[in-house]
Design an enzyme around this catalytic site. Structure first.
Site, short mmCIF file in Angstrom:
data_model
loop_
_atom_site.label_atom_id
_atom_site.label_comp_id
_atom_site.label_asym_id
_atom_site.label_seq_id
_atom_site.Cartn_x
_atom_site.Cartn_y
_atom_site.Cartn_z
N SER A 1 0.73 -1.08 0.10
CA SER A 1 -0.18 0.06 -0.18
C SER A 1 0.86 1.34 0.10
O SER A 1 0.34 2.39 -0.34
CB SER A 1 -1.04 0.14 1.35
OG SER A 1 -2.15 -0.87 0.97
N TYR B 1 -4.01 -2.85 -10.13
CA TYR B 1 -3.90 -2.58 -8.33
C TYR B 1 -2.95 -3.79 -8.00
O TYR B 1 -2.23 -3.20 -7.18
CB TYR B 1 -5.39 -2.77 -7.95
CG TYR B 1 -5.23 -2.58 -6.29
CD1 TYR B 1 -5.13 -1.49 -5.71
CD2 TYR B 1 -5.46 -3.69 -5.78
CE1 TYR B 1 -5.00 -1.32 -4.27
CE2 TYR B 1 -5.57 -4.06 -4.28
CZ TYR B 1 -5.30 -2.74 -3.46
OH TYR B 1 -5.31 -2.73 -2.31
N TYR C 1 -4.49 3.40 8.03
CA TYR C 1 -5.78 2.83 8.10
C TYR C 1 -6.48 3.19 9.68
O TYR C 1 -6.28 4.19 9.83
CB TYR C 1 -5.52 1.21 8.34
CG TYR C 1 -4.96 0.76 6.84
CD1 TYR C 1 -5.35 1.14 5.87
CD2 TYR C 1 -3.87 0.19 7.07
CE1 TYR C 1 -4.92 0.65 4.40
CE2 TYR C 1 -3.09 -0.42 5.85
CZ TYR C 1 -3.84 0.12 4.58
OH TYR C 1 -3.04 -0.32 3.51
N1 GLU Z 1 -2.54 -5.33 -1.69
C1 GLU Z 1 -2.89 -5.36 -0.44
C2 GLU Z 1 -4.48 -5.53 -0.45
O1 GLU Z 1 -5.22 -5.09 -1.25
C3 GLU Z 1 -2.34 -4.01 0.12
C4 GLU Z 1 -2.96 -3.90 1.61
C5 GLU Z 1 -1.86 -3.08 2.52
O2 GLU Z 1 -0.78 -2.81 1.95
O3 GLU Z 1 -2.03 -2.56 3.19
O4 GLU Z 1 -4.89 -6.08 0.41
#
Ligand code: GLU
Length: 316
Positions: A72, A199, A251
């Site tokens: 992310s 993505y 988050y």
């Molecule tokens: N590719 C991961 C997902 O979509 C990224 C999540 C992250 O790094 O927080 O779950």
């Protein structure tokens, strides 16, 4: 009256080395992400820290030449590209408020009619990716993202870890749910498979701490690339990307990160964090063990120590 002598500025190289030495010894490393099977293979004892100062000096310690999955953290760069393409129109598709929810939460999307809270939770980053993809083939969109990172980091060797991308493509059921749900509200313009393909692949870009810290420099210098002096984004946009990193970059752990570290930062489940001390330094840290919010446990502690010792909190 005796005047208190001014404390000497700590030596950055020594601070970085001391932090890395301490972090490598700590037993409380958190849990490596396993919901993307390929990420579970990473060595939990790895630790790297790189600081690129405003004057270009680099202080590095630990495993800073080992590529890791940025996951992310890539969302900082896709947001920058999507804003460049769509400008403020992007904010019709995605909000700017902290979510207070886990990174892959579905429940908030239903209440908010398919508009994700911010560009850094999974749903928001998928909407941002969809914007970059519009008008392009998936391969072209991905090439644009990768070239942007290579340009910022001044390193054309940066690439995608195809095993990680394939692993997430096979098991990313939550992200398929989020994307299909947004598609049902008309938030995504492109086929869900295409948007998610881009993505998953940009999340699977592999970088070293050294490369990541270099790529973050434009956010230190109000949007200017210090290597060329050219503008990557306008100063106002750089400020705003930093604001979103501070409020939404971790988050449901974003408040805690701002409270403890006091810097804009973006984490990834690969255990990396990019943090920006505006006007002072771009910082990349990597420790694969995560806390319960999915943020690097020792990465956050290392940044907290670094910001305190260097006096870098944006709050003074
Ligand atoms: N590719 C991961 C997902 O979509 C990224 C999540 C992250 O790094 O927080 O779950």
């Amino acid at each position: 009256m005796k005047l208190a002598s001014k404390a000497a500025m700590p030596d950055l190289e020594t601070v970085v080395k001391d932090i890395a030495d301490e972090m490598r010894r700590r037993p409380d490393r958190g849990e490596v992400a396993s919901y993307i099977p390929e990420l579970a293979r990473v060595d939990p004892s790895a630790f790297g820290l790189v600081v690129v100062g405003a004057d270009g000096t680099v202080a590095a310690s630990g495993d800073c030449e080992t590529p890791f999955s940025i996951q992310s953290v890539s969302k900082v760069f896709t947001l920058t590209l999507a804003l460049g393409k769509a400008g403020d129109r992007l904010w019709r598709k995605v909000g700017r408020e902290p979510s207070g929810s886990p990174f892959n939460s579905i429940v908030q999307l239903e209440r908010e009619c398919g508009i994700p809270r911010n560009p850094f939770i999974n749903a928001g980053a998928i909407a941002v990716t969809d914007e970059i993809l519009s008008g392009h083939e998936p391969r072209e969109a991905l090439g644009e993202i990768l070239r942007f990172l290579q340009f910022l980091a001044e390193d054309s060797s940066i690439g995608i870890d195809e095993a990680v991308a394939a692993s997430e493509q096979r098991t990313g059921f939550r992200n398929f749910a989020l994307a299909n749900y947004m598609k049902s509200f008309g938030v995504l313009d492109n086929p869900v498979d295409f948007t998610l393909g881009v993505y998953f692949h940009h999340c699977a870009i592999a970088m070293t701490c050294q490369q990541l810290a270099m790529a973050g420099r434009f956010l230190v210098h109000l949007g200017r690339d210090p290597a060329t002096g050219h503008s990557v984004v306008q100063p106002e946009r750089a400020r705003r990307i930093n604001a979103l990193m501070l409020t939404c970059g971790h988050y449901d752990g974003s408040g805690e990160f701002a409270y403890r570290v006091g810097l804009p930062g973006k984490s990834g489940v690969g255990g990396g964090i990019l943090a920006i001390a505006p006007g002072k330094a771009s910082i990349a840290v990597w420790s694969p063990g995560l806390d319960t919010s999915g943020n690097s446990r020792l990465g956050r502690i290392a940044l907290e120590t670094l910001a305190r010792k260097m006096g870098w909190s944006i709050f003074g």
